[in-house]
Design a protein around this motif. Structure first.
Motif, PDB file in Angstrom:
ATOM      1  N   GLU A 127     -70.464   3.518  10.809  1.00  0.00           N
ATOM      2  CA  GLU A 127     -70.721   3.438  12.246  1.00  0.00           C
ATOM      3  C   GLU A 127     -71.640   2.256  12.549  1.00  0.00           C
ATOM      4  O   GLU A 127     -72.688   2.089  11.931  1.00  0.00           O
ATOM      5  CB  GLU A 127     -71.339   4.731  12.737  1.00  0.00           C
ATOM      6  N   THR A 128     -71.223   1.436  13.498  1.00  0.00           N
ATOM      7  CA  THR A 128     -71.963   0.232  13.883  1.00  0.00           C
ATOM      8  C   THR A 128     -72.211   0.288  15.390  1.00  0.00           C
ATOM      9  O   THR A 128     -71.266   0.458  16.162  1.00  0.00           O
ATOM     10  CB  THR A 128     -71.158  -1.044  13.540  1.00  0.00           C
ATOM     11  N   VAL A 163     -72.456  -1.693  17.784  1.00  0.00           N
ATOM     12  CA  VAL A 163     -72.119  -2.885  18.562  1.00  0.00           C
ATOM     13  C   VAL A 163     -71.614  -2.476  19.947  1.00  0.00           C
ATOM     14  O   VAL A 163     -70.928  -1.461  20.108  1.00  0.00           O
ATOM     15  CB  VAL A 163     -71.065  -3.730  17.806  1.00  0.00           C
ATOM     16  N   CYS A 194     -63.939   5.270  22.038  1.00  0.00           N
ATOM     17  CA  CYS A 194     -64.940   4.367  22.649  1.00  0.00           C
ATOM     18  C   CYS A 194     -65.049   4.705  24.134  1.00  0.00           C
ATOM     19  O   CYS A 194     -64.442   4.047  24.992  1.00  0.00           O
ATOM     20  CB  CYS A 194     -64.549   2.904  22.436  1.00  0.00           C
ATOM     21  N   ILE A 248     -62.714  -0.268  14.037  1.00  0.00           N
ATOM     22  CA  ILE A 248     -63.523  -0.430  15.253  1.00  0.00           C
ATOM     23  C   ILE A 248     -63.379   0.806  16.141  1.00  0.00           C
ATOM     24  O   ILE A 248     -64.353   1.319  16.691  1.00  0.00           O
ATOM     25  CB  ILE A 248     -63.105  -1.706  16.008  1.00  0.00           C
ATOM     26  N   ASN A 278     -65.452   3.618  14.370  1.00  0.00           N
ATOM     27  CA  ASN A 278     -66.857   3.437  14.000  1.00  0.00           C
ATOM     28  C   ASN A 278     -67.703   2.648  15.004  1.00  0.00           C
ATOM     29  O   ASN A 278     -68.828   2.271  14.685  1.00  0.00           O
ATOM     30  CB  ASN A 278     -66.938   2.741  12.632  1.00  0.00           C
ATOM     31  N   CYS A 279     -67.189   2.410  16.204  1.00  0.00           N
ATOM     32  CA  CYS A 279     -67.973   1.681  17.218  1.00  0.00           C
ATOM     33  C   CYS A 279     -68.017   2.479  18.520  1.00  0.00           C
ATOM     34  O   CYS A 279     -67.459   2.064  19.546  1.00  0.00           O
ATOM     35  CB  CYS A 279     -67.378   0.294  17.465  1.00  0.00           C
ATOM     36  N   PHE A 322     -67.606  -2.842   9.617  1.00  0.00           N
ATOM     37  CA  PHE A 322     -67.109  -1.654  10.321  1.00  0.00           C
ATOM     38  C   PHE A 322     -66.638  -0.536   9.385  1.00  0.00           C
ATOM     39  O   PHE A 322     -65.847   0.311   9.792  1.00  0.00           O
ATOM     40  CB  PHE A 322     -65.985  -2.026  11.299  1.00  0.00           C
ATOM     41  N   LEU A 372     -69.088   0.805  21.977  1.00  0.00           N
ATOM     42  CA  LEU A 372     -68.371  -0.398  22.405  1.00  0.00           C
ATOM     43  C   LEU A 372     -68.128  -0.405  23.911  1.00  0.00           C
ATOM     44  O   LEU A 372     -67.626   0.562  24.485  1.00  0.00           O
ATOM     45  CB  LEU A 372     -67.038  -0.496  21.661  1.00  0.00           C
TER      46      LEU A 372
END
Length: 434
Positions: free
Chosen positions: A313-314, A316, A364, A333, A336-337, A310, A340
């Motif tokens: 940017e991921t 997931v 998110c 998180i 960078n998610c 993380f 989500l």
């Protein structure tokens, strides 16, 4: 089971045209009743009716019913009844489920192997049960199986079978089926050469492959599957099999859109700290090719082992942490998610996660589900989190001990505030629901 007679009585009513009778009730005008009684034997029911009934019966009841009469026995052997079958194999003294009788197994192999399409093997923790499953697999030479599942109900007993025995049995199905579309072979000693055999015979039909915790499969082995099985839509694997090359192969122009990618992140060696990083560019290519893909990650790592993840940017969508996670990682998180959808944190420690939760709520925008246990959040911060997310939070499972009363809210007051923002009645949980 004895054969019974079913009486169907048809009453044909005729009224008298001449003689008037006092009106004493609904049937007062009836002066003659003719009754025809037709006796129907259970054995004369149409095949499709008996077949429908048999499909609802447990296997042993179905087998007993087949001995009632010749007609029912004929239905018992209709191919449609044997498209789907689960072999249950166990040592009766130690297992909670009934084992499929050996005589029935042999009857299936001799008479119905060609009819089997969806086959699963459920084994207990004993090596003998897993070996018995391999013995059955090696006999399915005249089959056209489409769905195959190997399920260990306790510890992964297939891992105790010799690798050569397991691979030999599995490749019998890979070679003879030629129409496999869904395979679940997690916690097994499957290896790269057997995957190549799978690809050589089923590349046009394979759609789903679940093979987490298969230590003999390398990243090259799974890459071979992705390169040749262009219709693959769902894939489950361990993080060590993941690579930039794999993501690019799943994103090629000829490959269908990936729908589900599950990644289990576990330590290959005790004390392992460094994990291979996947480039952001590789993730970006995958999402551009398959914008609707669910990327699901299960983490079974300690805090110090999560440092690799993380930082960039991921993409997931579902995150599950089975062990403690630090405030720093949870903060990453949030930043960078952006895709989500669901987050479950089973433990954190005694540091309040107020700022991290609010950051997740702000960044998110697709988050719809949250589960928290064995961590701490102030009541005020939690209410602010819920306010920011609003009614998109369809699942909110928070252990009662997670919420820490503060100057603004007590535990008695929090449920009313949260319910207001969710648009439904909500209370903290007394035990985890995930």
């Amino acid at each position: 089971m004895k054969r019974n007679n079913l009486s169907v009585v048809n009453k044909v009513v005729q009224s008298s045209p001449a003689v008037k009778q006092p009106k004493l009730g609904f049937y007062s005008s009836l002066n003659q009743t003719h009754t025809n009684t037709v006796l129907l034997d259970w054995g004369s029911l149409p095949h499709y009716v008996v077949l429908r009934i048999f499909q609802y019966l447990p296997l042993m009841d179905r087998a007993r019913a087949s001995s009632v009469c010749k007609r029912w026995n004929e239905v018992f052997h209709i191919p449609d009844l044997w498209r789907k079958f689960e072999f249950e194999l166990n040592k009766s003294a130690t297992s909670y489920f009934n084992s499929t009788h050996p005589d029935l197994i042999q009857q299936i192999i001799k008479k119905h192997a060609a009819h089997l399409q969806c086959v699963s093997f459920k084994v207990d923790s004993s090596t003998e049960s897993a070996e018995a499953a391999c013995d059955i697999l090696s006999q399915l030479v005249n089959c056209s199986i489409q769905t195959l599942g190997l399920i260990s109900t306790a510890k992964p007993s297939f891992m105790n079978v010799s690798k050569s025995h397991f691979v030999s049995a599995l490749t019998v199905v890979f070679v003879n089926s030629k129409s496999l579309s869904s395979i679940k072979i997690e916690d097994t000693p499957v290896d790269d050469p057997s995957l190549k055999i799978l690809v050589a015979n089923n590349s046009d039909t394979l759609r789903r492959l679940k093979m987490s915790s298969c230590p003999h499969v390398s990243s090259d082995g799974i890459l071979c599957v992705a390169d040749h099985c262009q219709g693959l839509r769902e894939l489950a694997l361990n993080y060590y099999m993941l690579s930039d090359e794999l993501l690019l192969a799943l994103s090629s122009e000829t490959h269908v859109n990936l729908e589900h990618l599950r990644i289990d992140v576990v330590s290959e060696n005790p004390g392992q700290i460094k994990f291979l990083s996947i480039k952001k560019q590789s993730w970006d290519v995958l999402i551009k090719h398959s914008p609707g893909v669910n990327v699901v990650m299960y983490f079974f790592l300690y805090e110090e082992e999560l440092e690799t993840f993380f930082k960039e940017e991921t993409p997931v969508t579902h995150l599950y942490f089975g062990r403690s996670i630090s405030k720093a990682i949870l903060g990453r998180i949030g930043l960078n998610c952006p895709r989500l959808i669901e987050l479950v944190v089973c433990a954190n420690g005694l540091q309040a996660l107020d700022n991290e939760l609010i950051c997740i709520a702000e960044h998110c925008k697709n988050l719809t589900a949250l589960g928290l246990s064995e961590c701490e959040v102030s009541c005020s911060a939690f209410i602010e989190f819920v306010r920011l997310c609003g009614r998109r939070l369809t699942q909110l499972s928070i252990m009662e001990e997670v919420l820490i009363p503060d100057d603004d809210y007590s535990l008695d007051e929090i449920h009313a505030e949260v319910s207001k923002y969710l648009g439904r009645v909500w209370f903290p949980d007394v035990m985890p629901l995930w």
